[in-house]
Scaffold this motif. Sequence first.
Motif, PDB file in Angstrom:
ATOM      1  N   PHE A  35       0.821  -1.211   0.000  1.00 42.17           N
ATOM      2  CA  PHE A  35       0.000   0.000   0.000  1.00 42.17           C
ATOM      3  C   PHE A  35       0.859   1.266   0.000  1.00 42.17           C
ATOM      4  N   ALA A  36       1.937   1.248   0.772  1.00 42.68           N
ATOM      5  CA  ALA A  36       2.846   2.398   0.764  1.00 42.68           C
ATOM      6  C   ALA A  36       3.451   2.585  -0.620  1.00 42.68           C
ATOM      7  N   MET A  37       3.714   1.478  -1.318  1.00 37.91           N
ATOM      8  CA  MET A  37       4.321   1.567  -2.635  1.00 37.91           C
ATOM      9  C   MET A  37       3.396   2.233  -3.643  1.00 37.91           C
ATOM     10  N   GLN A  38       2.104   2.070  -3.484  1.00 37.89           N
ATOM     11  CA  GLN A  38       1.160   2.742  -4.376  1.00 37.89           C
ATOM     12  C   GLN A  38       1.326   4.253  -4.274  1.00 37.89           C
ATOM     13  N   ALA A  39       1.458   4.753  -3.056  1.00 39.74           N
ATOM     14  CA  ALA A  39       1.649   6.189  -2.852  1.00 39.74           C
ATOM     15  C   ALA A  39       3.030   6.637  -3.319  1.00 39.74           C
ATOM     16  N   LEU A  40       4.036   5.818  -3.090  1.00 45.24           N
ATOM     17  CA  LEU A  40       5.400   6.174  -3.479  1.00 45.24           C
ATOM     18  C   LEU A  40       5.562   6.231  -4.993  1.00 45.24           C
ATOM     19  N   THR A  41       5.039   5.244  -5.694  1.00 43.26           N
ATOM     20  CA  THR A  41       5.193   5.237  -7.150  1.00 43.26           C
ATOM     21  C   THR A  41       4.385   6.359  -7.801  1.00 43.26           C
ATOM     22  N   LYS A  42       3.260   6.702  -7.210  1.00 44.43           N
ATOM     23  CA  LYS A  42       2.474   7.828  -7.721  1.00 44.43           C
ATOM     24  C   LYS A  42       3.267   9.126  -7.615  1.00 44.43           C
ATOM     25  N   ALA A  43       3.886   9.347  -6.448  1.00 39.93           N
ATOM     26  CA  ALA A  43       4.688  10.553  -6.237  1.00 39.93           C
ATOM     27  C   ALA A  43       5.923  10.551  -7.136  1.00 39.93           C
ATOM     28  N   PHE A  44       6.532   9.388  -7.310  1.00 37.57           N
ATOM     29  CA  PHE A  44       7.722   9.263  -8.162  1.00 37.57           C
ATOM     30  C   PHE A  44       7.387   9.588  -9.608  1.00 37.57           C
ATOM     31  N   LYS A  45       6.269   9.043 -10.086  1.00 33.35           N
ATOM     32  CA  LYS A  45       5.874   9.292 -11.474  1.00 33.35           C
ATOM     33  C   LYS A  45       5.565  10.769 -11.699  1.00 33.35           C
ATOM     34  N   GLN A  46       4.917  11.395 -10.736  1.00 29.63           N
ATOM     35  CA  GLN A  46       4.601  12.815 -10.866  1.00 29.63           C
ATOM     36  C   GLN A  46       5.864  13.655 -10.970  1.00 29.63           C
ATOM     37  N   LYS A  47       6.896  13.269 -10.254  1.00 28.89           N
ATOM     38  CA  LYS A  47       8.129  14.054 -10.228  1.00 28.89           C
ATOM     39  C   LYS A  47       9.035  13.771 -11.421  1.00 28.89           C
ATOM     40  N   PHE A  48       9.156  12.481 -11.789  1.00 27.58           N
ATOM     41  CA  PHE A  48      10.145  12.102 -12.801  1.00 27.58           C
ATOM     42  C   PHE A  48       9.533  11.647 -14.132  1.00 27.58           C
ATOM     43  N   LYS A  49       8.209  11.528 -14.181  1.00 30.36           N
ATOM     44  CA  LYS A  49       7.532  11.084 -15.407  1.00 30.36           C
ATOM     45  C   LYS A  49       7.989   9.692 -15.849  1.00 30.36           C
ATOM     46  N   ILE A  50       8.274   8.840 -14.886  1.00 25.78           N
ATOM     47  CA  ILE A  50       8.702   7.462 -15.159  1.00 25.78           C
ATOM     48  C   ILE A  50       7.630   6.509 -14.638  1.00 25.78           C
ATOM     49  N   ASP A  51       7.108   5.656 -15.501  1.00 26.16           N
ATOM     50  CA  ASP A  51       6.092   4.686 -15.093  1.00 26.16           C
ATOM     51  C   ASP A  51       6.708   3.594 -14.210  1.00 26.16           C
ATOM     52  N   CYS A  52       5.863   3.017 -13.378  1.00 29.08           N
ATOM     53  CA  CYS A  52       6.320   1.930 -12.490  1.00 29.08           C
ATOM     54  C   CYS A  52       5.319   0.786 -12.514  1.00 29.08           C
ATOM     55  N   ARG A  53       5.826  -0.410 -12.665  1.00 31.68           N
ATOM     56  CA  ARG A  53       5.045  -1.620 -12.433  1.00 31.68           C
ATOM     57  C   ARG A  53       5.452  -2.176 -11.083  1.00 31.68           C
ATOM     58  N   VAL A  54       4.490  -2.677 -10.321  1.00 25.86           N
ATOM     59  CA  VAL A  54       4.788  -3.232  -9.009  1.00 25.86           C
ATOM     60  C   VAL A  54       4.364  -4.693  -8.968  1.00 25.86           C
ATOM     61  N   VAL A  55       5.298  -5.562  -8.608  1.00 26.38           N
ATOM     62  CA  VAL A  55       5.027  -6.986  -8.420  1.00 26.38           C
ATOM     63  C   VAL A  55       5.171  -7.276  -6.931  1.00 26.38           C
ATOM     64  N   VAL A  56       4.114  -7.798  -6.312  1.00 24.66           N
ATOM     65  CA  VAL A  56       4.077  -7.988  -4.867  1.00 24.66           C
ATOM     66  C   VAL A  56       4.250  -9.455  -4.494  1.00 24.66           C
ATOM     67  N   GLY A  57       5.051  -9.719  -3.477  1.00 25.33           N
ATOM     68  CA  GLY A  57       5.242 -11.083  -2.991  1.00 25.33           C
ATOM     69  C   GLY A  57       6.071 -11.085  -1.726  1.00 25.33           C
ATOM     70  N   SER A  58       6.403 -12.245  -1.240  1.00 27.13           N
ATOM     71  CA  SER A  58       7.296 -12.325  -0.090  1.00 27.13           C
ATOM     72  C   SER A  58       8.717 -12.007  -0.549  1.00 27.13           C
ATOM     73  N   SER A  59       9.518 -11.483   0.344  1.00 23.46           N
ATOM     74  CA  SER A  59      10.887 -11.102  -0.014  1.00 23.46           C
ATOM     75  C   SER A  59      11.684 -12.293  -0.521  1.00 23.46           C
ATOM     76  N   GLY A  60      11.491 -13.441   0.108  1.00 22.76           N
ATOM     77  CA  GLY A  60      12.211 -14.638  -0.308  1.00 22.76           C
ATOM     78  C   GLY A  60      11.821 -15.107  -1.694  1.00 22.76           C
ATOM     79  N   LYS A  61      10.520 -15.117  -1.990  1.00 23.36           N
ATOM     80  CA  LYS A  61      10.040 -15.547  -3.304  1.00 23.36           C
ATOM     81  C   LYS A  61      10.525 -14.598  -4.396  1.00 23.36           C
ATOM     82  N   LEU A  62      10.461 -13.288  -4.128  1.00 23.79           N
ATOM     83  CA  LEU A  62      10.902 -12.312  -5.124  1.00 23.79           C
ATOM     84  C   LEU A  62      12.396 -12.460  -5.413  1.00 23.79           C
ATOM     85  N   THR A  63      13.162 -12.700  -4.357  1.00 18.38           N
ATOM     86  CA  THR A  63      14.607 -12.892  -4.520  1.00 18.38           C
ATOM     87  C   THR A  63      14.895 -14.124  -5.371  1.00 18.38           C
ATOM     88  N   ALA A  64      14.157 -15.193  -5.131  1.00 15.16           N
ATOM     89  CA  ALA A  64      14.333 -16.410  -5.921  1.00 15.16           C
ATOM     90  C   ALA A  64      14.011 -16.148  -7.394  1.00 15.16           C
TER      91      ALA A  64
END
Length: 261
Positions: A35-64
Amino acid sequence: MKKITFISLLWVCFTGCQTKPYEGITIATAANMQFAMQALTKAFKQKFKIDCRVVVGSSGKLTAQIKEGAPYQVLVSADMKYPQTLYKAGLSSAPKTYAWGKLVLWTQKPDLKLHLGTLTQQGIRHLAIANPKTAPYGAAAVAVLKQQGVYDQIKPKLVYGESIAQTNQFIISQTADVGFTAKAVVLSPRLKNKGKWIDIAPTLYPPIAQGIAVILPKGKQHKVEVQRNLENAKAFEKFLFTPAAQHILQQYGYTTRSLVK
């Protein structure tokens, strides 16, 4: 031990399914940061005009998945262990701690007395935690139970979510009577008015230092694409330490460097 299993898809292959390469960044995000990432990527895109995709999972699974070649440019983990693993393997930049997380106990049952001391009572049949093998908040929950000397007694009641996201589903659906989750979840606009929760004293579990790492480009990408992805990923990493981003993290219950004396 009770175990609830499910089939989940944490990432998709972006190659071969689009005619034009994605020009934004794909951020692999620990579920506590969803949920925090939704707000962060919105603010980031507004400032830098760079799109963001977010993939959510456990830290271990994402690392694998990153080790297997998943097309992510950034890992936003719930701990420092997994980013350090990637760094030692030569797959990422040196990780940095961007925030410290907090653990809470959460229920959707209004009549339930919410206290660590009540977890052993017969009225609580199922207690949800994230898988401690791959999810740092699950490991923190186990540390709390062991510190309280009730882990062996409560272990038969435990139901394990693959990540905090699935753990939240167990709590919200009342599949579990109560569960441990991240404070950022219960403070999110979507869930802040659902159920009731209590803070867990930070002295009961090891500090949850959360790390970010930029994934180093590899494979057969075009040089221009590689350079663009790397620059965009580094821009997001830098943004996460700005006052604006740190303020967003604080709103979601995280402790940031500006609050550490």
